[in-house]
Structures are given as C-alpha cells and as structure tokens.
Design a protein around this motif. Sequence first.
Motif, PDB file in Angstrom:
ATOM      1  N   THR A  52      10.570  -2.879 -12.101  1.00  0.00           N
ATOM      2  CA  THR A  52       9.844  -3.567 -10.995  1.00  0.00           C
ATOM      3  C   THR A  52       8.842  -2.318 -10.355  1.00  0.00           C
ATOM      4  N   LEU A  53       9.587  -1.215 -10.096  1.00  0.00           N
ATOM      5  CA  LEU A  53       8.814  -0.304  -9.237  1.00  0.00           C
ATOM      6  C   LEU A  53       7.561   0.347 -10.228  1.00  0.00           C
ATOM      7  N   PHE A  54       7.793   0.287 -11.630  1.00  0.00           N
ATOM      8  CA  PHE A  54       6.623   0.511 -12.282  1.00  0.00           C
ATOM      9  C   PHE A  54       5.491  -0.408 -12.263  1.00  0.00           C
TER      10      PHE A  54
ATOM     11  N   ALA B 129       4.061  10.101 -10.270  1.00  0.00           N
ATOM     12  CA  ALA B 129       4.319  10.693  -8.827  1.00  0.00           C
ATOM     13  C   ALA B 129       4.405   9.411  -7.975  1.00  0.00           C
ATOM     14  N   LYS B 130       3.386   8.545  -8.242  1.00  0.00           N
ATOM     15  CA  LYS B 130       3.467   7.297  -7.476  1.00  0.00           C
ATOM     16  C   LYS B 130       4.860   6.493  -7.641  1.00  0.00           C
ATOM     17  N   VAL B 131       5.354   6.304  -8.876  1.00  0.00           N
ATOM     18  CA  VAL B 131       6.809   5.532  -8.983  1.00  0.00           C
ATOM     19  C   VAL B 131       7.715   6.590  -8.467  1.00  0.00           C
ATOM     20  N   ALA B 132       7.712   7.803  -8.331  1.00  0.00           N
ATOM     21  CA  ALA B 132       8.615   8.561  -7.525  1.00  0.00           C
ATOM     22  C   ALA B 132       8.855   8.392  -6.168  1.00  0.00           C
ATOM     23  N   LEU B 133       7.633   8.170  -5.478  1.00  0.00           N
ATOM     24  CA  LEU B 133       7.713   7.699  -4.187  1.00  0.00           C
ATOM     25  C   LEU B 133       8.263   6.407  -3.872  1.00  0.00           C
ATOM     26  N   LEU B 134       8.111   5.484  -4.811  1.00  0.00           N
ATOM     27  CA  LEU B 134       8.775   4.248  -4.373  1.00  0.00           C
ATOM     28  C   LEU B 134      10.372   4.386  -4.536  1.00  0.00           C
ATOM     29  N   ALA B 135      10.645   5.173  -5.752  1.00  0.00           N
ATOM     30  CA  ALA B 135      12.074   5.313  -6.214  1.00  0.00           C
ATOM     31  C   ALA B 135      12.818   5.922  -5.006  1.00  0.00           C
ATOM     32  N   LEU B 136      11.951   6.806  -4.428  1.00  0.00           N
ATOM     33  CA  LEU B 136      12.755   7.628  -3.362  1.00  0.00           C
ATOM     34  C   LEU B 136      13.224   7.067  -2.236  1.00  0.00           C
TER      35      LEU B 136
ATOM     36  N   GLY C 132       0.883  -1.203  -0.050  1.00  0.00           N
ATOM     37  CA  GLY C 132       0.103  -0.071   0.135  1.00  0.00           C
ATOM     38  C   GLY C 132       0.602   1.297  -0.044  1.00  0.00           C
ATOM     39  N   MET C 133       0.129   2.458  -0.413  1.00  0.00           N
ATOM     40  CA  MET C 133       1.048   3.604  -0.455  1.00  0.00           C
ATOM     41  C   MET C 133       1.093   3.937   0.918  1.00  0.00           C
ATOM     42  N   LYS C 134       0.456   4.040   1.949  1.00  0.00           N
ATOM     43  CA  LYS C 134       0.699   4.344   3.372  1.00  0.00           C
ATOM     44  C   LYS C 134       1.777   3.703   3.604  1.00  0.00           C
ATOM     45  N   ASN C 135       1.977   2.397   3.371  1.00  0.00           N
ATOM     46  CA  ASN C 135       3.199   1.570   3.956  1.00  0.00           C
ATOM     47  C   ASN C 135       4.414   2.089   3.111  1.00  0.00           C
ATOM     48  N   ILE C 136       4.509   2.581   1.688  1.00  0.00           N
ATOM     49  CA  ILE C 136       5.437   3.303   1.136  1.00  0.00           C
ATOM     50  C   ILE C 136       5.744   4.487   1.669  1.00  0.00           C
ATOM     51  N   ALA C 137       4.930   5.287   2.143  1.00  0.00           N
ATOM     52  CA  ALA C 137       5.423   6.686   2.808  1.00  0.00           C
ATOM     53  C   ALA C 137       5.944   6.470   4.046  1.00  0.00           C
ATOM     54  N   SER C 138       5.358   5.467   4.993  1.00  0.00           N
ATOM     55  CA  SER C 138       6.077   5.265   6.059  1.00  0.00           C
ATOM     56  C   SER C 138       7.526   4.631   5.985  1.00  0.00           C
ATOM     57  N   ARG C 139       7.719   3.910   4.845  1.00  0.00           N
ATOM     58  CA  ARG C 139       9.088   3.330   4.636  1.00  0.00           C
ATOM     59  C   ARG C 139       9.963   4.661   4.226  1.00  0.00           C
ATOM     60  N   VAL C 140       9.534   5.624   3.486  1.00  0.00           N
ATOM     61  CA  VAL C 140      10.318   6.770   2.878  1.00  0.00           C
ATOM     62  C   VAL C 140      10.860   7.537   4.361  1.00  0.00           C
ATOM     63  N   VAL C 141       9.528   7.665   5.177  1.00  0.00           N
ATOM     64  CA  VAL C 141      10.153   8.304   6.129  1.00  0.00           C
ATOM     65  C   VAL C 141      11.320   7.862   7.235  1.00  0.00           C
ATOM     66  N   GLY C 142      11.036   6.444   7.315  1.00  0.00           N
ATOM     67  CA  GLY C 142      11.766   5.763   7.951  1.00  0.00           C
ATOM     68  C   GLY C 142      13.439   5.607   7.350  1.00  0.00           C
ATOM     69  N   TYR C 143      13.333   5.783   6.210  1.00  0.00           N
ATOM     70  CA  TYR C 143      14.898   5.787   5.371  1.00  0.00           C
ATOM     71  C   TYR C 143      15.290   7.005   5.771  1.00  0.00           C
ATOM     72  N   VAL C 144      14.356   8.352   5.434  1.00  0.00           N
ATOM     73  CA  VAL C 144      14.728   9.575   5.891  1.00  0.00           C
ATOM     74  C   VAL C 144      15.471   9.519   7.402  1.00  0.00           C
ATOM     75  N   VAL C 145      14.924   9.047   8.241  1.00  0.00           N
ATOM     76  CA  VAL C 145      15.412   9.114   9.743  1.00  0.00           C
ATOM     77  C   VAL C 145      16.471   8.052   9.732  1.00  0.00           C
ATOM     78  N   LEU C 146      16.692   6.841   9.082  1.00  0.00           N
ATOM     79  CA  LEU C 146      17.804   6.006   8.900  1.00  0.00           C
ATOM     80  C   LEU C 146      18.959   7.106   8.384  1.00  0.00           C
ATOM     81  N   LEU C 147      18.815   7.736   7.573  1.00  0.00           N
ATOM     82  CA  LEU C 147      19.837   8.345   6.828  1.00  0.00           C
ATOM     83  C   LEU C 147      20.595   9.545   7.927  1.00  0.00           C
ATOM     84  N   LEU C 148      19.564  10.146   8.424  1.00  0.00           N
ATOM     85  CA  LEU C 148      19.996  11.158   9.458  1.00  0.00           C
ATOM     86  C   LEU C 148      20.724  10.540  10.571  1.00  0.00           C
TER      87      LEU C 148
END
Length: 624
Positions: free
Chosen positions: A590-592, A123-130, A2-18
């Motif tokens: 695969t992301l597409f 835009a949906k693919v961009a979220l996954l790619a991020l 789901g896209m909510k899971n994707i968004a949460s993973r994006v935030v998680g990766y951002v925190v991990l990077l920081l």
Amino acid sequence: MGMKNIASRVVGYVVLLLVVLAVSGIGWGPCSQSFAEDTTDLYFKTPGTPQGPAAPSPQETVYSHIGSFDSRLLVWFITQLHTYFGGFVLALPIFCMLLEFLGLSTKKPALALRYDGLARDLAKVALLALSVTAVLGTVMLGIFLYFYPSFTRYMGGTFKSFMPVYAIVFVGTSLFLVVYYYSWNRMAEPALKWGHVSIGLLTNIFGTALLLLANAWSAFMMAPAGVDAQGRFLGNGWHLLHSALWNPLNVHRFLADIMSGGAVVLAYACYRFFTSKTDQSRAYFDWVGHVFLFVMVCALLAMPFAGYWLMRSVYSFSQSMGVTMMGGLLTWLFVVQALLIGVLFLGVNFYLWQSMARLRGGERYQPYYQVLLSVFMLALLIWVTPHTVFMSAGEVKAMGGASHPVVGNYGVMSAKNGAINIMILVTTMSFLYYRRANRTMVVSWVTKGNILIGALFLLGAVNIIWLSVYGYYLPAKLRIGLTTPQAATTLTVLVIGAVINHMMLKGAIVHGPVQWGKISLRGMVGLFGLAVAFSWVMGLMGYIRSSGRLAWHVSELMADVSPWAFTPDFAFAAKMVTLNMTVFWGAVFTLFWLSQRDQSPVMGEEPVEDNTRVLVPPSSSQEA
C-alpha cells in the motif's frame, strides 16, 4: 497524500514517541539511587555499586488483562510487525545511498539516471514507512506498559540512562531522512551530489545506531550483563550494552534486515512485472528485481556465518539455552529453518540460470547447469538431514540408538558446515557463469585463467570437505571452531574467483545488451517465491531466538509467571509468522502504491559497449 503532510506526520509521531517515553519514564525505579553494598557483575564478574532496580520476584510481578483475551498474542503480533517495519526502514536508506552512489560512479548516463530514479522512489517509500514504524512503536510501548507493567518498569529502570540517547538517535534518523529526500532535486548538480550522498550516509549511521540500541535490549533479555545476581544495574553502561550476544546479534539482525527489507522490494518488483502492460515497464521491474536479488544474495552469503557466531555465543553463555534451541524443544524449527535456507540458495541458482534468457549467447553454458545442480542437491540433502528423528521405543531399539548409524552422521554440525559452504561455492560459480554469458573473452590467458579458477574452486571444496571429516574426530566443543577456517576458505575462493573472472572479462566482446523483461515467467515466479521465503524465514528466526528464553522475561533474572505464558509449537508459530508477514506485505505494498501513483518507470536505453557486435557463440574449447 502530499509529501509535506507525510513529513509533518513523521515529526508528529516522533514527538508523540518522545512524550510517551517521558511519561512512561516516571516511576521507572530508583536509577539514580546508590546502594551501600558493592556487588559483582553477573556476566563480566567485575565489582560495582547497584544503581538500578532489582528484577521483580514472581510474587511482585504484576500482569494486566482484558477478560480472557490472550495479550501475549497481541504483543507478539505488534512486536514482530514493528520489527519488520523497523528492518524495512533501516534497509531502505541503505539501498538508496548505495543506488545513488552507483549512479554517481557509473560512466553510463542512462544507467546513472535509472539508479538515481530508483533511489529517489525508495526514499519516498522510506518516509511513509517511518511514520508507520513510529506509530507501531508507540502502540507497542503502550501495550507493554498496560499488559506487562512490572517487566516494562524494570527494563525502563535498567536502561533509563539510554532512553534520551535512543530518542535523540530516533529524531536524528527521522530528520536526516526528511532532509535526504527533500534535498534530492535541490542537490542534483554534480558539484552537490556527493554532499547529498553524505546526508544519506549520516541517515544510515543514525539508523544503524538505532538498531544497535534496540538489539541491546533483546540481547540483555537473553543474556543479561551489567547487572548483579538480583538484576540491579551496576553503573557500567558499556557492560549493560555489551552482553554476551550483543555483537553477534547486531551482525545477524543487520543482515536479516537487509534481506527482509530487500525481499519486500523484490516481491513488489515481481508483482509489477506480472501486472505491467508495456514492455518498458516489464523491463524496468525485471531490472529492479535483478538489482535487489543481488543485494540480498550478498547478505545471504554472510548469514550462515553470522548465525553460527550467534549460536556459538549462545552456547558459550548458556549451554542449556543452546541445547534447547538446537537439540531440544526447538530442534525441528532449526531443521525447517535449514530447509528454507537451502531453498533460498536453490532459488537463487534457479533464477540465475533462468536469467540467461536475457543474455544473447548464454545458452552455451546450459550443459554446466546439470553438474552444478547435482553437486548442490547433494550438499542440500546433507544440510537438511536431522541428527535425530521422532521414533518409537521399538524403532530406537532396532536402530541401536537415537541416531541412525549412517544417516545420523550427516546431521551433526561438522557435516552441515561443509554442506552450506559447498552450496555457497556452487552459487558463486553460477554467478561467474552469468557474468560470462553474453561475452567473449579476448585476453590472451583465457585458458590459464579458466584452469586457475577451476583449481581454486576444487582445492577450496576439498579443504572444506576435509575439515568436515576431520571434525568427526574432535570433541564437540572443539568441532565448532572449524567453522572459522571453512568460512575463511569459502570467502577466499569467492573473492579471488570473482576478481580473476573480472580481470578475464576486461575488454571482452559483448554479444548484445541485456534484454530486460525477456526473462521467463517461471523465473519471475521463482523470484517471488524467494521473496516470500526470505521474509518468512526472518520471522521464524526471530521466534526461535525469543523462544530460547522459555519461561523467562529476562533469563535467570525475571520469570514469566503470567497465566497465559506458553511456548507455542511449530504449527502455531508458523501461523503467526505467516499472518505477520501477510499484514506487513499488504501494508508495504500500500505504501508503494501511495508513493508511486504519479510516477512512471525510468528505464532509458540499455548501455552498450563500443565494441558490441553479434557473434556466433564460441565453442566450449574457447571458453569453458
């Protein structure tokens, strides 16, 4: 997923990077320490007080390794893959914003729906790619910290003041991209749509700032500035960023990211076209390929000039580095690069002429194709002619020198500048013919307009050729300056010719709508080949740029004394670039697939002008 899971993973990766940035920042050197003596900036020659660590000497440089494993190849693989994904993440929001803007600007509801639907899908693919980009960035940082600790500590200590800025910009890009996608339906009303485009604009501003900061590190490694002769930061952050190569590298990599990111979308559109089972699906992906080819051609037209600017800056900073890249160890890589760029322009022209199969009445322009192709091939042969070739001592003696007395003249930059500009003019002319293909112009000044466009292109070509010939009589350091008037001539002809052609098409009678999906199979195969060449040449150009440093981590400041250091030959580099491109394409496809499993193409009805009617193709005397 789901896209909510994707968004949460994006935030998680951002925190991990920081977290990784914060942890790795510990012990990066005495960046706040002040030294008693004043010293001079290595590049800007301005005085300053050292406030950062000195570059490690060869004796102080530490490397880690795992048995006989070649860590340099792992770093190359992960770094280039991260660069590919970084460019893809930068390009997609730009495409989304432009497509959404086009959808708002057009007065044709079906076309607006098509633009908006494609923008939302990307835009949906961009979220996954991020999320993938964040993971790769974290892995890359960990690899550098383990295998190249001394280099990483020095770069981190020198750029320590910019690390918080980089983290803020990265978080800003991620958050704006998430908001941009999830607010798409909530801000679909016309009154809110322009506000949604503004969110896309902010996303791209932060994304571009991220690119500029990353480019500062690459430019510093090639042409250090803001530091003294020992590599110590002198406290002027603008000087540290604004090295000799920063501005040209920003332009060059921005265009490269647009091209390589668009190439993946282009390849995916071709793949879906080949595998589609319905006419509607084929029509949609034919249209997507056409749109993204146009976007990439806009970047491709500017790329040669950005490349000249970058190499001119390299020569200005270090003539030895410039000679290494264009006249020494890496010369033949530039010859291959020139060949690939020529193939790109040839492929674009081929696709435009094959695309006329979609346009009713386009066959009347086929006779002009042979003329344009002949001119283009002549320019292409000059463009790919090397100045020198590998020869034996007997061959050099028989020829009277390292360069052929006739053919060698076409291998110098004066001739190549003229050749690439002529190829751009031919491509522009092909585009003008494509725009006219299914239309009959009704303005009263059709003949005068055709004469004006013909004279414009002829005078522009004559001026470009004259400047190329004139360059032979100038010293080499002055000859490179002719690039500017040649580029200005090409740009003038391109813009004025397109404007006049657009004015001539005002009120034109359309022979019929564009028949999307009717392009020949060889046209789509050629388009797929273009996408491959786009991605491959971007990887090759990155390798050439990095290899210009030879045995230096940071030019003239920090030597690469690792036991596995080497400069790969072309065959080895080609294999690595191909491997990276294949992995990148596989991951993005695969992301597409993940993002479009529950979507169907939105094609709609092809908009037709009110005065559209089927006409007998006019004679060449009416419209040339």
